[in-house]
Design a protein around this motif. Structure first.
Motif, short mmCIF file in Angstrom:
data_model
loop_
_atom_site.label_atom_id
_atom_site.label_comp_id
_atom_site.label_asym_id
_atom_site.label_seq_id
_atom_site.Cartn_x
_atom_site.Cartn_y
_atom_site.Cartn_z
N PRO A 254 0.87 -1.30 -0.11
CA PRO A 254 0.06 0.16 0.08
C PRO A 254 0.76 1.34 -0.08
O PRO A 254 0.95 1.96 1.21
CB PRO A 254 -0.79 0.09 1.25
CG PRO A 254 0.11 -0.73 2.24
CD PRO A 254 0.91 -1.76 1.27
N TYR A 255 1.34 1.66 -1.11
CA TYR A 255 2.42 2.58 -1.25
C TYR A 255 1.85 4.12 -1.16
O TYR A 255 2.56 4.91 -0.81
CB TYR A 255 3.18 2.68 -2.62
CG TYR A 255 3.56 1.22 -2.86
CD1 TYR A 255 4.84 0.52 -2.36
CD2 TYR A 255 2.92 0.38 -3.74
CE1 TYR A 255 5.15 -0.71 -2.37
CE2 TYR A 255 3.42 -0.98 -4.06
CZ TYR A 255 4.61 -1.36 -3.38
OH TYR A 255 4.83 -2.70 -3.51
N ASN A 256 0.59 4.12 -1.60
CA ASN A 256 -0.04 5.48 -1.51
C ASN A 256 -1.51 5.41 -0.82
O ASN A 256 -2.40 5.17 -1.38
CB ASN A 256 -0.41 5.91 -2.91
CG ASN A 256 1.07 6.25 -3.47
OD1 ASN A 256 1.61 7.28 -3.08
ND2 ASN A 256 1.62 5.63 -4.43
N VAL A 257 -1.37 5.28 0.65
CA VAL A 257 -2.76 5.38 1.12
C VAL A 257 -3.81 6.55 0.75
O VAL A 257 -4.98 6.07 0.57
CB VAL A 257 -2.37 5.44 2.68
CG1 VAL A 257 -3.83 5.59 3.51
CG2 VAL A 257 -1.85 4.04 3.34
N ALA A 264 -10.20 3.44 -2.86
CA ALA A 264 -10.55 2.02 -2.81
C ALA A 264 -11.56 1.54 -1.93
O ALA A 264 -12.58 0.96 -2.07
CB ALA A 264 -9.48 1.03 -3.31
N LEU A 265 -11.14 1.94 -0.52
CA LEU A 265 -11.90 1.63 0.68
C LEU A 265 -13.14 2.13 0.66
O LEU A 265 -14.23 1.72 0.78
CB LEU A 265 -11.45 1.67 1.98
CG LEU A 265 -11.53 1.58 3.25
CD1 LEU A 265 -10.54 1.25 4.33
CD2 LEU A 265 -12.71 2.69 3.63
N LEU A 266 -13.28 3.62 0.45
CA LEU A 266 -14.53 4.48 0.31
C LEU A 266 -15.43 4.01 -0.89
O LEU A 266 -16.56 4.33 -0.93
CB LEU A 266 -14.02 5.88 0.33
CG LEU A 266 -13.57 6.04 1.78
CD1 LEU A 266 -13.07 7.54 1.69
CD2 LEU A 266 -14.10 5.94 3.06
N GLU A 275 -10.98 -4.46 5.21
CA GLU A 275 -10.88 -3.03 5.41
C GLU A 275 -11.11 -2.48 6.63
O GLU A 275 -10.48 -1.40 7.26
CB GLU A 275 -11.51 -2.26 4.21
CG GLU A 275 -10.91 -2.71 2.81
CD GLU A 275 -9.32 -2.35 2.64
OE1 GLU A 275 -9.30 -1.06 2.99
OE2 GLU A 275 -8.72 -3.22 2.40
N VAL A 276 -11.97 -3.24 7.40
CA VAL A 276 -12.27 -2.63 8.64
C VAL A 276 -10.98 -2.89 9.69
O VAL A 276 -10.69 -2.04 10.57
CB VAL A 276 -13.46 -3.47 9.30
CG1 VAL A 276 -13.62 -3.41 10.75
CG2 VAL A 276 -14.84 -3.16 8.82
N LEU A 277 -10.32 -3.93 9.37
CA LEU A 277 -9.17 -4.18 10.18
C LEU A 277 -8.28 -3.18 9.90
O LEU A 277 -7.30 -2.39 10.71
CB LEU A 277 -8.53 -5.50 9.66
CG LEU A 277 -7.42 -5.97 10.60
CD1 LEU A 277 -7.40 -6.08 12.07
CD2 LEU A 277 -6.63 -7.13 10.11
N TYR A 278 -7.82 -2.96 8.67
CA TYR A 278 -6.61 -2.02 8.38
C TYR A 278 -7.08 -0.62 8.49
O TYR A 278 -6.25 0.10 9.15
CB TYR A 278 -6.61 -1.90 6.47
CG TYR A 278 -6.18 -3.55 6.14
CD1 TYR A 278 -5.65 -4.50 6.97
CD2 TYR A 278 -6.63 -4.05 4.96
CE1 TYR A 278 -5.48 -5.80 6.67
CE2 TYR A 278 -6.27 -5.14 4.52
CZ TYR A 278 -5.88 -6.28 5.31
OH TYR A 278 -5.56 -7.29 4.62
N ILE A 279 -8.25 -0.05 8.33
CA ILE A 279 -8.49 1.32 8.56
C ILE A 279 -8.62 1.65 10.00
O ILE A 279 -8.13 2.58 10.41
CB ILE A 279 -9.73 1.62 7.86
CG1 ILE A 279 -9.93 3.32 7.94
CG2 ILE A 279 -11.05 1.12 8.39
CD1 ILE A 279 -8.78 4.02 7.33
N ASN A 328 -18.23 -4.05 7.99
CA ASN A 328 -17.93 -3.18 6.82
C ASN A 328 -17.62 -1.69 7.51
O ASN A 328 -17.82 -1.25 8.37
CB ASN A 328 -19.01 -2.97 5.98
CG ASN A 328 -20.01 -2.45 6.69
OD1 ASN A 328 -20.34 -1.14 6.86
ND2 ASN A 328 -21.28 -3.30 7.07
N PRO A 329 -16.65 -0.97 6.61
CA PRO A 329 -16.11 0.35 7.04
C PRO A 329 -17.46 1.39 7.61
O PRO A 329 -17.16 2.38 8.40
CB PRO A 329 -15.27 0.69 6.12
CG PRO A 329 -14.84 -0.46 5.36
CD PRO A 329 -15.98 -1.30 5.42
N ALA A 330 -18.41 1.26 6.76
CA ALA A 330 -19.47 2.19 6.73
C ALA A 330 -20.17 2.28 8.38
O ALA A 330 -20.64 3.15 9.00
CB ALA A 330 -20.50 2.00 5.80
#
Length: 430
Positions: A254-257, A264-266, A275-279, A328-330
């Motif tokens: 993930p070179y460019n968050v 991509a996440l949003l 993505e829940v874990l990562y964000i 999910n992130p939302a």
């Protein structure tokens, strides 16, 4: 590598400084100085503060060594085949050592870290080196120096059995290191990798083996970006005058968050549970350094705001974390924070831009990027943007697309290819 998303020790990382960097030489100095101060004190931080911490601490000093495994070639083959297939390069018996060494934390203060060193038996008394940076891992004991079976230790053993001294830092706050892991903080990933390399040279010497100054650098996911930052540090001489960069081949990083991963996440184009874990991990870890929220409820919805920071103490497993958070992130992030992620300012913007520069330089050694167009954890756009950043510095780097496969499978396919690429690079200099 078999863990839920990026795998037990598989990476995702971003750090350094994408705003007004200019020449490649300035980049790694910026990364180094970022380890010396929090963003709250960014205006007063600089190389002097970082160097002050290092001068009085002997970073890279080998503090302890524990043999954790000794494998015959057949045992190496049995360990690595489930991850990497029929690896024709398995040749030597391997001994694994967990080492503890001195390094610095993101504020430049003295601390310790651990990592895995794998040395082959019978490959000669002067070995080429492969440095491997692992991926996202919220659990202290799930790193390669402590636990086998996640893919990271097996990658290191594959490299060692092919005749290399293989070195894999745990990063800060993982393995036997104290404190919490500053996830995706490029500066501390780089210093942990530098000091691990120095300590590994001492260990090799204790076994009547010398390490070739020429270092091959790779890493997966978080470690892909970490590897690019570390390779730049070696080329700049930041890792010491002894070492030089031999080749670099990051995998699925993930070179460019800010410009690749967050969009991509949003847009819901990635695995939502991953993505829940990562964000959440990224937000908690970055806030510990950059301080862009005062109360977790500003960025996380309830009831998660009350528990999320405690989940990232190094003692919770990935499954513990995922079972405690929404799918999910939302459902996790507040609308206000989602808007901030789309249009970051202030300390949040700084957290992104200071860690999105691992590809903003010109490698003077053979370089290839590996990624998967079907990656559901790290957007393929990261690799494309990394390639474009390198091209902007005049370096036409090949991007190897390993196919329409998921995140962990990308590492399984790419790792043997990286080893072959490194072997060809080593042969070309003989």
């Amino acid at each position: 590598m078999r863990s839920h998303s990026r795998s037990h020790s598989r990476f995702r990382q971003h750090a350094a400084k994408s705003v007004a960097i200019g020449a490649a030489g300035a980049l790694l100095l910026t990364v180094a100085s970022a380890a010396s101060a929090t963003v709250a004190n960014a205006s007063t931080s600089g190389p002097g503060a970082f160097e002050h911490g290092r001068q009085h601490h002997e970073p890279g000093r080998l503090l302890s060594v524990t043999e954790v495994a000794a494998l015959s070639p057949d045992q190496v083959q049995a360990a690595v085949v489930p991850f990497f297939g029929d690896t024709k390069r398995v040749r030597y018996a391997v001994t694994d050592y967990r080492i503890t060494y001195s390094t610095v934390d993101p504020q430049g203060r003295a601390t310790t870290a651990s990592g895995l060193v794998a040395l082959p038996t019978g490959a000669g008394d002067r070995l080429n080196v492969i440095s491997y940076d692992h991926g996202t891992n919220p659990t202290r004991d799930a790193v390669a120096s402590v636990t086998a079976g996640g893919g990271d230790r097996e990658a290191v053993e594959l490299f060692a059995s092919a005749g290399y001294a293989a070195v894999a830092p745990d990063y800060l706050g993982l393995g036997t290191g104290p404190g919490v892991h500053p996830y995706m903080d490029l500066a501390s990933e780089v210093t942990a990798s530098e000091d691990m390399l120095t300590a590994s040279r001492t260990l090799a010497g204790q076994h009547d083996t010398s390490l070739n100054p020429r270092v091959m650098v790779t890493g997966f996911s978080q470690g892909g970006a970490a590897a690019m930052g570390f390779a730049h540090a070696i080329q700049q001489g930041q890792a010491g005058t002894y070492w030089r960069l031999g080749a670099v081949a990051p995998m699925s990083g993930p070179y460019n968050v800010r410009t690749a991963e967050i969009p991509a996440l949003l847009s819901n184009s990635l695995n939502p549970e991953s993505e829940v874990l990562y964000i959440s991990f990224w937000t908690v870890a970055m806030n510990r350094i950059y301080h862009f929220y005062a109360n977790p409820a500003e960025v996380f919805q309830q009831p998660y705001a009350s528990i999320v920071e405690g989940l990232y103490d190094g003692d919770h497993s990935e499954q513990d974390i995922l079972s405690a958070l929404p799918s999910n992130p939302a459902a996790l992030l507040t609308p206000q924070y989602t808007a901030r992620l789309q249009h970051p300012t202030g300390a949040l913007l700084t957290a992104m831009t200071q860690n999105d520069v691992s590809c903003d330089w010109h490698p003077d050694a053979p370089t290839q990027i590996y990624a998967a167009n079907g990656d559901d954890g790290v957007a393929f756009a990261n690799a494309q943007q990394c390639q474009a950043q390198l091209a902007a510095h005049g370096d036409r780097v090949k991007l190897i697309d390993v196919g329409n496969v998921d995140h962990n499978t990308s590492a399984e396919l790419a790792t043997p290819q990286v080893l072959a690429f490194f072997s060809d690079a080593a042969d070309s200099e003989r």
